[in-house]
Scaffold this motif. Structure first.
Motif, PDB file in Angstrom:
ATOM      1  N   GLY A 134      12.497   5.616  13.405  1.00 27.32           N
ATOM      2  CA  GLY A 134      11.441   4.934  12.903  1.00 27.32           C
ATOM      3  C   GLY A 134      12.434   3.351  12.864  1.00 27.32           C
ATOM      4  N   LEU A 135      13.548   3.349  12.594  1.00 32.55           N
ATOM      5  CA  LEU A 135      14.251   1.958  12.607  1.00 32.55           C
ATOM      6  C   LEU A 135      14.194   1.261  14.198  1.00 32.55           C
ATOM      7  CD1 LEU A 135      17.280   2.767  10.137  1.00 32.55           C
ATOM      8  CD2 LEU A 135      14.976   1.584   9.885  1.00 32.55           C
ATOM      9  N   THR A 136      14.429   2.233  15.002  1.00 38.07           N
ATOM     10  CA  THR A 136      14.225   1.829  16.570  1.00 38.07           C
ATOM     11  C   THR A 136      12.775   1.245  16.629  1.00 38.07           C
ATOM     12  OG1 THR A 136      15.992   3.372  16.989  1.00 38.07           O
ATOM     13  CG2 THR A 136      14.779   2.527  18.891  1.00 38.07           C
ATOM     14  N   ILE A 137      11.949   2.165  16.399  1.00 35.55           N
ATOM     15  CA  ILE A 137      10.621   1.775  16.462  1.00 35.55           C
ATOM     16  C   ILE A 137      10.234   0.487  16.071  1.00 35.55           C
ATOM     17  CG2 ILE A 137       8.032   2.370  16.153  1.00 35.55           C
ATOM     18  CD1 ILE A 137       8.876   5.505  16.269  1.00 35.55           C
ATOM     19  N   LEU A 138      10.693   0.385  14.741  1.00 32.45           N
ATOM     20  CA  LEU A 138      10.560  -0.896  13.955  1.00 32.45           C
ATOM     21  C   LEU A 138      11.164  -2.136  14.546  1.00 32.45           C
ATOM     22  CD1 LEU A 138      10.175  -2.674  11.398  1.00 32.45           C
ATOM     23  CD2 LEU A 138      12.197  -1.679  10.382  1.00 32.45           C
ATOM     24  N   ALA A 139      12.126  -1.924  15.031  1.00 35.93           N
ATOM     25  CA  ALA A 139      13.186  -2.984  15.843  1.00 35.93           C
ATOM     26  C   ALA A 139      12.358  -3.657  17.151  1.00 35.93           C
ATOM     27  CB  ALA A 139      14.674  -2.679  16.227  1.00 35.93           C
ATOM     28  N   GLN A 140      11.858  -2.490  17.691  1.00 37.66           N
ATOM     29  CA  GLN A 140      10.933  -3.035  19.093  1.00 37.66           C
ATOM     30  C   GLN A 140       9.874  -3.634  18.617  1.00 37.66           C
ATOM     31  OE1 GLN A 140      10.850   0.695  21.222  1.00 37.66           O
ATOM     32  NE2 GLN A 140      13.268   0.688  21.628  1.00 37.66           N
ATOM     33  N   GLY A 141       8.890  -3.352  17.490  1.00 35.10           N
ATOM     34  CA  GLY A 141       7.860  -3.821  17.332  1.00 35.10           C
ATOM     35  C   GLY A 141       7.611  -5.246  16.597  1.00 35.10           C
ATOM     36  N   CYS A 142       8.822  -5.394  15.846  1.00 35.76           N
ATOM     37  CA  CYS A 142       8.870  -6.580  15.062  1.00 35.76           C
ATOM     38  C   CYS A 142      10.005  -7.522  15.350  1.00 35.76           C
ATOM     39  CB  CYS A 142       9.111  -6.105  13.408  1.00 35.76           C
ATOM     40  SG  CYS A 142       7.937  -5.241  12.709  1.00 35.76           S
ATOM     41  N   ALA A 143       9.813  -8.199  16.608  1.00 39.27           N
ATOM     42  CA  ALA A 143      10.787  -9.292  16.919  1.00 39.27           C
ATOM     43  C   ALA A 143      10.746 -10.637  16.264  1.00 39.27           C
ATOM     44  CB  ALA A 143      10.458  -9.705  18.409  1.00 39.27           C
ATOM     45  N   ARG A 144       9.880 -10.657  15.486  1.00 36.16           N
ATOM     46  CA  ARG A 144       9.751 -11.904  14.742  1.00 36.16           C
ATOM     47  C   ARG A 144      10.114 -11.964  13.248  1.00 36.16           C
ATOM     48  NH1 ARG A 144       4.497 -15.527  15.954  1.00 36.16           N
ATOM     49  NH2 ARG A 144       5.889 -17.115  14.861  1.00 36.16           N
TER      50      ARG A 144
ATOM     51  N   VAL B 247       1.050  -1.198   0.075  1.00 38.00           N
ATOM     52  CA  VAL B 247      -0.111   0.111  -0.067  1.00 38.00           C
ATOM     53  C   VAL B 247       0.999   1.157  -0.224  1.00 38.00           C
ATOM     54  CG1 VAL B 247       0.076   0.096   2.622  1.00 38.00           C
ATOM     55  CG2 VAL B 247      -1.864   1.136   1.070  1.00 38.00           C
ATOM     56  N   VAL B 248       0.353   2.323  -0.669  1.00 36.96           N
ATOM     57  CA  VAL B 248       1.034   3.749  -0.706  1.00 36.96           C
ATOM     58  C   VAL B 248       0.316   4.716   0.392  1.00 36.96           C
ATOM     59  CG1 VAL B 248       1.943   5.402  -2.128  1.00 36.96           C
ATOM     60  CG2 VAL B 248       1.871   3.250  -2.867  1.00 36.96           C
ATOM     61  N   GLY B 249       0.925   5.410   1.096  1.00 34.05           N
ATOM     62  CA  GLY B 249       0.403   6.537   1.994  1.00 34.05           C
ATOM     63  C   GLY B 249      -0.372   6.269   2.842  1.00 34.05           C
ATOM     64  N   ALA B 250      -0.305   4.958   3.584  1.00 31.41           N
ATOM     65  CA  ALA B 250      -1.366   4.546   4.792  1.00 31.41           C
ATOM     66  C   ALA B 250      -0.596   5.474   6.062  1.00 31.41           C
ATOM     67  CB  ALA B 250      -1.352   3.231   4.803  1.00 31.41           C
ATOM     68  N   SER B 251      -1.618   5.632   6.916  1.00 37.92           N
ATOM     69  CA  SER B 251      -1.482   6.419   7.989  1.00 37.92           C
ATOM     70  C   SER B 251      -1.105   5.422   9.123  1.00 37.92           C
ATOM     71  CB  SER B 251      -2.277   7.494   8.457  1.00 37.92           C
ATOM     72  OG  SER B 251      -3.353   6.997   8.883  1.00 37.92           O
ATOM     73  N   GLU B 252      -0.853   5.981  10.458  1.00 38.07           N
ATOM     74  CA  GLU B 252      -0.859   5.070  11.519  1.00 38.07           C
ATOM     75  C   GLU B 252      -2.272   4.506  12.083  1.00 38.07           C
ATOM     76  OE1 GLU B 252       0.318   5.411  16.226  1.00 38.07           O
ATOM     77  OE2 GLU B 252       0.394   7.219  14.967  1.00 38.07           O
ATOM     78  N   LEU B 253      -3.278   5.276  11.639  1.00 34.91           N
ATOM     79  CA  LEU B 253      -4.601   4.676  12.205  1.00 34.91           C
ATOM     80  C   LEU B 253      -5.030   3.523  11.140  1.00 34.91           C
ATOM     81  CD1 LEU B 253      -6.211   8.118  12.996  1.00 34.91           C
ATOM     82  CD2 LEU B 253      -5.481   6.330  14.549  1.00 34.91           C
TER      83      LEU B 253
ATOM     84  N   LYS C  27       5.971   5.312   0.533  1.00 31.14           N
ATOM     85  CA  LYS C  27       5.954   6.524   1.041  1.00 31.14           C
ATOM     86  C   LYS C  27       5.756   6.576   2.653  1.00 31.14           C
ATOM     87  CE  LYS C  27       3.816  11.075  -0.044  1.00 31.14           C
ATOM     88  NZ  LYS C  27       2.549  11.738  -0.876  1.00 31.14           N
ATOM     89  N   CYS C  28       6.613   5.858   3.436  1.00 28.98           N
ATOM     90  CA  CYS C  28       6.702   5.424   4.715  1.00 28.98           C
ATOM     91  C   CYS C  28       7.283   6.507   5.503  1.00 28.98           C
ATOM     92  CB  CYS C  28       7.095   3.843   5.010  1.00 28.98           C
ATOM     93  SG  CYS C  28       7.245   3.220   6.774  1.00 28.98           S
ATOM     94  N   SER C  29       6.838   6.678   6.676  1.00 25.47           N
ATOM     95  CA  SER C  29       7.685   7.750   7.803  1.00 25.47           C
ATOM     96  C   SER C  29       7.856   7.206   8.866  1.00 25.47           C
ATOM     97  CB  SER C  29       6.968   9.243   7.532  1.00 25.47           C
ATOM     98  OG  SER C  29       5.472   8.903   8.389  1.00 25.47           O
TER      99      SER C  29
ATOM    100  N   LEU D  35       5.474   4.124  11.181  1.00 26.00           N
ATOM    101  CA  LEU D  35       6.220   2.866  11.976  1.00 26.00           C
ATOM    102  C   LEU D  35       5.559   2.626  13.251  1.00 26.00           C
ATOM    103  CD1 LEU D  35       9.472   2.940  10.361  1.00 26.00           C
ATOM    104  CD2 LEU D  35       7.740   1.434   9.775  1.00 26.00           C
ATOM    105  N   ARG D  36       4.986   3.637  13.833  1.00 24.94           N
ATOM    106  CA  ARG D  36       4.331   3.444  15.181  1.00 24.94           C
ATOM    107  C   ARG D  36       3.308   2.334  15.251  1.00 24.94           C
ATOM    108  NH1 ARG D  36       3.271   9.824  17.102  1.00 24.94           N
ATOM    109  NH2 ARG D  36       2.239   9.625  15.191  1.00 24.94           N
TER     110      ARG D  36
END
Length: 485
Positions: A254-264, A193-199, A218-220, A224-225
């Protein structure tokens, strides 16, 4: 006195009222019972055919006797080339064929919001919304092929790229579509998908708990939260900044948020993302199951290479369209190495910097498969630095125009465990310059593909001479390693 023929009457000579003479009257004027009988029979058959036509389809449609489950089993046996034509037979077959579709690339956004997508294809597990999220120009004659997506363009170009200023659907529209998608496909496994928001991503994560593969354009950092909501996510592709299309920022935050949320996480691709040592280190420490890392057109700061040391289970490292590897990798004692790394792939990258290439080879010292395709700057000196990787078993070189026969020879002879070799479109490598030592090496390789230029005759001569034998196995000319598209 004239006569006219009537199929209800057997006697054609009964007197009737006078009527104007015509060719039909003249034709039936003389008695001809055989002809009258033929015409009468044809007329009856035509009437019977018209009366029985609505019931004929019901009588001869034998598939109505079969259940939907049985027909689905039959359709599953058909090859892909015959499934689409068979769906045009009737509405029932069209509906049944829709149940068999599992993967779909959507082109019209209205098809999703109207509910027709769910009713037409109720069992989708992989959906690509990238093209549907782009507002296509009404009159466009130019198609822009980018590395991440192909889009039609018009004459209006902003400073931020072709897909800015209303060329992509608004985030609230995309989020609404994701809610429709989540309610219709709770078993969704893959989404682009393109341009999706957190919600929008959070609503998707609540309904689609089995989602395993996600591609975000178009990710920011703010987007990633919501990534922590996908508990079973294993494959992730992030496109932050696509040069010429749009601009978006993915940084160390964003990379740190990604790391903490995607352990698998098992596979990760970062395209057009910024960051530094801290972001890659966080991924290595938190995503301990990560086996494959791909960096496309990265904008990482100097010194990030040493953070690969924390990726303890990394097996594949890919670079695609990277203008640099690491501008300042730092001192050798801080680099470390990836002991589990098996494959290093370089595709359309700039390899002119000896300092960064030397650091890369040190980090990848345990690599076994070394693949270089259409890279700029790979000469004898750069390839010679790769001799520090002493476990190389597969070497694939394609489009390396600066490399000579001498540089190739010094490298391949230093790798004692080399078993597979592929040399394609390397114009400065000549058959006449191949030494006897390299020819002997060719004879013991398990697999060999030798086509450095169009005039090369060594490959055909090797086949005729029987070189390449090793026990009961022969080398394969058509062998091709796994190279990223």
């Amino acid at each position: 006195m004239s006569y006219s023929y009537s199929p209800e009457k057997q006697n054609p000579y009964l007197p009737l009222k006078k009527s104007p003479s015509s060719w039909s009257n003249l034709w039936f004027k003389s008695p001809n019972k055989a002809l009258n009988h033929v015409v009468f029979t044809m007329h009856l058959k035509s009437l019977t055919k018209r009366q029985l036509q609505p019931h004929k389809a019901l009588i001869f449609d034998r598939t109505l006797l079969l259940s939907d489950e049985l027909l689905l089993r039959v359709f599953q046996k058909l090859p892909e080339s015959q499934r689409k034509p068979s769906s045009l037979v009737c509405k029932r077959w069209l509906s049944l064929q829709g149940r068999l579709v599992r993967s779909l690339k959507l082109l019209e956004w209205d098809f999703l919001e109207s509910g027709r997508l769910v009713s037409r294809f109720p069992n989708l597990t992989r959906v690509d919304l990238v093209h549907a999220c782009i507002v296509w120009p009404r009159s466009c004659g130019v198609l822009l092929n980018h590395r991440v997506v192909s889009v039609p363009v018009d004459s209006e170009v902003s400073q931020n790229g072709f897909l800015e200023n209303g060329k992509v659907l608004a985030s609230n529209v995309v989020d609404r579509g994701l809610r429709f998608l989540a309610s219709g496909y709770p078993n969704l496994r893959k989404l682009a998908v393109v341009g999706a928001s957190e919600l929008g991503l959070l609503s998707l994560a609540e309904e689609c708990s089995t989602l395993q593969e996600l591609e975000l354009h178009k990710c920011s950092d703010a987007t990633l939260r919501a990534i922590s909501g996908f508990g079973n996510l294993q494959i992730l592709k992030l496109i932050g900044n696509a040069e010429g299309l749009y601009k978006s920022l993915v940084s160390d935050v964003g990379l740190t948020i990604l790391a903490q949320g995607c352990a698998r996480l098992v596979k990760l691709e970062l395209s057009g993302c910024e960051g530094s040592y801290d972001g890659i280190k966080a991924i290595g420490q938190c995503c301990q199951m990560l086996e494959e890392l791909t960096l496309s057109d990265h904008r990482l700061d100097g010194g990030w290479l040493s953070a690969l040391y924390y990726c303890e289970n990394l097996k594949t490292l890919r670079f695609q369209s990277c203008r640099r590897i690491d501008v300042y990798p730092g001192l050798d004692e801080y680099l470390g190495s990836c002991p589990t790394l098996e494959r290093l792939h370089l595709h359309k990258c700039q390899l002119r910097d000896k300092l960064s290439m030397r650091a890369l080879y040190m980090v990848c010292g345990a690599v076994r498969d070394f693949v270089v395709q259409d890279c700029w700057g790979l000469d004898n000196d750069i390839l010679g630095l790769a001799t520090t990787c002493r476990r190389v078993k597969l070497l694939s070189l394609e489009g390396c125009s600066l490399l000579t026969t001498e540089g190739l020879e010094s490298a391949v002879l230093s790798w004692k465990d080399l078993q597979k070799l592929r040399v394609v479109s390397c114009k400065n490598i000549k058959d006449s310059e191949v030494s006897p030592a390299v020819s002997t090496l060719f004879s013991i390789l398990k697999e060999l593909q030798w086509r450095p230029d169009t005039r090369s005759l060594l490959s055909s001569s090797l086949v005729e001479s029987g070189m390449g034998k090793r026990g009961s196995k022969f080398f394969k000319k058509t062998w091709r390693p796994e190279v990223p598209a």
